[in-house]
Motif scaffolding. Structure first.
Motif, PDB file in Angstrom:
ATOM      1  N   LYS A   1      70.819  20.083  34.904  1.00 59.05           N
ATOM      2  CA  LYS A   1      71.187  19.105  33.877  1.00 59.05           C
ATOM      3  C   LYS A   1      72.621  18.653  34.114  1.00 59.05           C
ATOM      4  O   LYS A   1      73.494  19.436  34.458  1.00 59.05           O
ATOM      5  CB  LYS A   1      71.047  19.717  32.485  1.00 59.05           C
ATOM      6  N   GLU A   2      72.863  17.357  33.902  1.00 64.78           N
ATOM      7  CA  GLU A   2      74.159  16.775  34.243  1.00 64.78           C
ATOM      8  C   GLU A   2      75.338  17.420  33.536  1.00 64.78           C
ATOM      9  O   GLU A   2      76.371  17.664  34.134  1.00 64.78           O
ATOM     10  CB  GLU A   2      74.153  15.277  33.917  1.00 64.78           C
ATOM     11  N   ARG A   3      75.216  17.716  32.247  1.00 63.22           N
ATOM     12  CA  ARG A   3      76.353  18.218  31.484  1.00 63.22           C
ATOM     13  C   ARG A   3      76.343  19.737  31.308  1.00 63.22           C
ATOM     14  O   ARG A   3      77.102  20.277  30.535  1.00 63.22           O
ATOM     15  CB  ARG A   3      76.384  17.550  30.118  1.00 63.22           C
ATOM     16  N   CYS A   4      75.508  20.405  32.034  1.00 63.00           N
ATOM     17  CA  CYS A   4      75.372  21.851  31.880  1.00 63.00           C
ATOM     18  C   CYS A   4      76.492  22.583  32.632  1.00 63.00           C
ATOM     19  O   CYS A   4      77.005  22.110  33.642  1.00 63.00           O
ATOM     20  CB  CYS A   4      74.021  22.311  32.408  1.00 63.00           C
ATOM     21  N   ARG A   5      76.833  23.752  32.129  1.00 62.15           N
ATOM     22  CA  ARG A   5      77.882  24.576  32.744  1.00 62.15           C
ATOM     23  C   ARG A   5      77.535  24.987  34.171  1.00 62.15           C
ATOM     24  O   ARG A   5      78.412  25.243  34.984  1.00 62.15           O
ATOM     25  CB  ARG A   5      78.148  25.814  31.902  1.00 62.15           C
ATOM     26  N   CYS A   6      76.230  25.033  34.479  1.00 68.98           N
ATOM     27  CA  CYS A   6      75.850  25.443  35.835  1.00 68.98           C
ATOM     28  C   CYS A   6      76.272  24.407  36.874  1.00 68.98           C
ATOM     29  O   CYS A   6      76.434  24.742  38.045  1.00 68.98           O
ATOM     30  CB  CYS A   6      74.354  25.746  35.914  1.00 68.98           C
ATOM     31  N   ARG A   7      76.486  23.181  36.447  1.00 70.09           N
ATOM     32  CA  ARG A   7      76.987  22.155  37.369  1.00 70.09           C
ATOM     33  C   ARG A   7      78.446  22.416  37.738  1.00 70.09           C
ATOM     34  O   ARG A   7      78.936  21.945  38.747  1.00 70.09           O
ATOM     35  CB  ARG A   7      76.876  20.766  36.733  1.00 70.09           C
ATOM     36  N   ARG A   8      79.139  23.190  36.886  1.00 71.02           N
ATOM     37  CA  ARG A   8      80.548  23.513  37.128  1.00 71.02           C
ATOM     38  C   ARG A   8      80.694  24.862  37.828  1.00 71.02           C
ATOM     39  O   ARG A   8      81.772  25.443  37.867  1.00 71.02           O
ATOM     40  CB  ARG A   8      81.294  23.537  35.799  1.00 71.02           C
ATOM     41  N   GLY A   9      79.599  25.397  38.316  1.00 72.24           N
ATOM     42  CA  GLY A   9      79.672  26.650  39.051  1.00 72.24           C
ATOM     43  C   GLY A   9      79.439  27.890  38.211  1.00 72.24           C
ATOM     44  O   GLY A   9      79.749  28.991  38.645  1.00 72.24           O
ATOM     45  N   GLU A  10      78.939  27.742  36.991  1.00 66.94           N
ATOM     46  CA  GLU A  10      78.636  28.873  36.114  1.00 66.94           C
ATOM     47  C   GLU A  10      77.120  28.947  35.903  1.00 66.94           C
ATOM     48  O   GLU A  10      76.601  28.493  34.901  1.00 66.94           O
ATOM     49  CB  GLU A  10      79.323  28.700  34.764  1.00 66.94           C
ATOM     50  N   PRO A  11      76.397  29.516  36.862  1.00 70.30           N
ATOM     51  CA  PRO A  11      74.935  29.509  36.762  1.00 70.30           C
ATOM     52  C   PRO A  11      74.421  30.342  35.587  1.00 70.30           C
ATOM     53  O   PRO A  11      75.122  31.205  35.056  1.00 70.30           O
ATOM     54  CB  PRO A  11      74.477  30.103  38.092  1.00 70.30           C
ATOM     55  N   HIS A  12      73.201  30.065  35.188  1.00 74.90           N
ATOM     56  CA  HIS A  12      72.541  30.799  34.110  1.00 74.90           C
ATOM     57  C   HIS A  12      72.120  32.180  34.620  1.00 74.90           C
ATOM     58  O   HIS A  12      71.804  32.361  35.774  1.00 74.90           O
ATOM     59  CB  HIS A  12      71.284  30.044  33.641  1.00 74.90           C
ATOM     60  N   GLY A  13      72.092  33.134  33.719  1.00 77.41           N
ATOM     61  CA  GLY A  13      71.645  34.467  34.100  1.00 77.41           C
ATOM     62  C   GLY A  13      72.694  35.495  33.797  1.00 77.41           C
ATOM     63  O   GLY A  13      73.668  35.210  33.104  1.00 77.41           O
ATOM     64  N   PRO A  14      72.540  36.684  34.246  1.00 75.59           N
ATOM     65  CA  PRO A  14      71.545  37.091  35.241  1.00 75.59           C
ATOM     66  C   PRO A  14      70.162  37.277  34.621  1.00 75.59           C
ATOM     67  O   PRO A  14      70.022  37.686  33.479  1.00 75.59           O
ATOM     68  CB  PRO A  14      72.083  38.429  35.740  1.00 75.59           C
ATOM     69  N   TYR A  15      69.164  36.933  35.399  1.00 75.48           N
ATOM     70  CA  TYR A  15      67.776  37.212  35.069  1.00 75.48           C
ATOM     71  C   TYR A  15      67.368  38.410  35.912  1.00 75.48           C
ATOM     72  O   TYR A  15      67.611  38.458  37.110  1.00 75.48           O
ATOM     73  CB  TYR A  15      66.881  36.012  35.386  1.00 75.48           C
TER      74      TYR A  15
END
Length: 113
Positions: free
Chosen positions: A48-62
């Motif tokens: 997603k364009e405005r998601c934190r994962c675009r700034r290098g903060e991926p979701h998780g850990p899973y």
């Protein structure tokens, strides 16, 4: 690797080997707390364009349990319990290998029993 040619076992007296084996047998974990496999943690990006994962903060850990060539999702609330059971399984395997090595050494001495 199990071998009766282990220099560590060869230096011990038969009574010491039997004592070590008895201690290991007494310390074996209960089978109800075993879970095979390994834990794997993954981090993901959603795109997603405005998601934190675009700034290098991926979701998780899973967390996933890797067993028999597949991954089984582990909810975060169970990750600690699953981790403890996987570690117990690894510890059990190591203890059984040591018991087997002691038995092989005793067999080589013709004193198994």
């Amino acid at each position: 690797m199990i071998t009766h040619k282990n220099p560590e076992w060869a230096r011990l007296a038969t009574a010491e080997l039997r004592s070590r084996r008895a201690a290991l047998l007494a310390a074996l974990p209960q089978a109800g707390g075993l879970l095979p496999g390994a834990l794997v943690e993954q981090h993901r990006s959603c795109g997603k364009e405005r998601c934190r994962c675009r700034r290098g903060e991926p979701h998780g850990p899973y967390v996933y349990l890797q067993v028999a060539g597949r991954l089984v999702y582990v909810p975060a609330s169970l990750a600690g319990a699953v981790r403890a059971q996987v570690e117990t399984s690894h510890r059990l395997r190591e203890m059984l290998e040591e018991i087997s090595a002691i038995n092989l050494e005793l067999l080589a001495r013709r004193e198994l029993g």
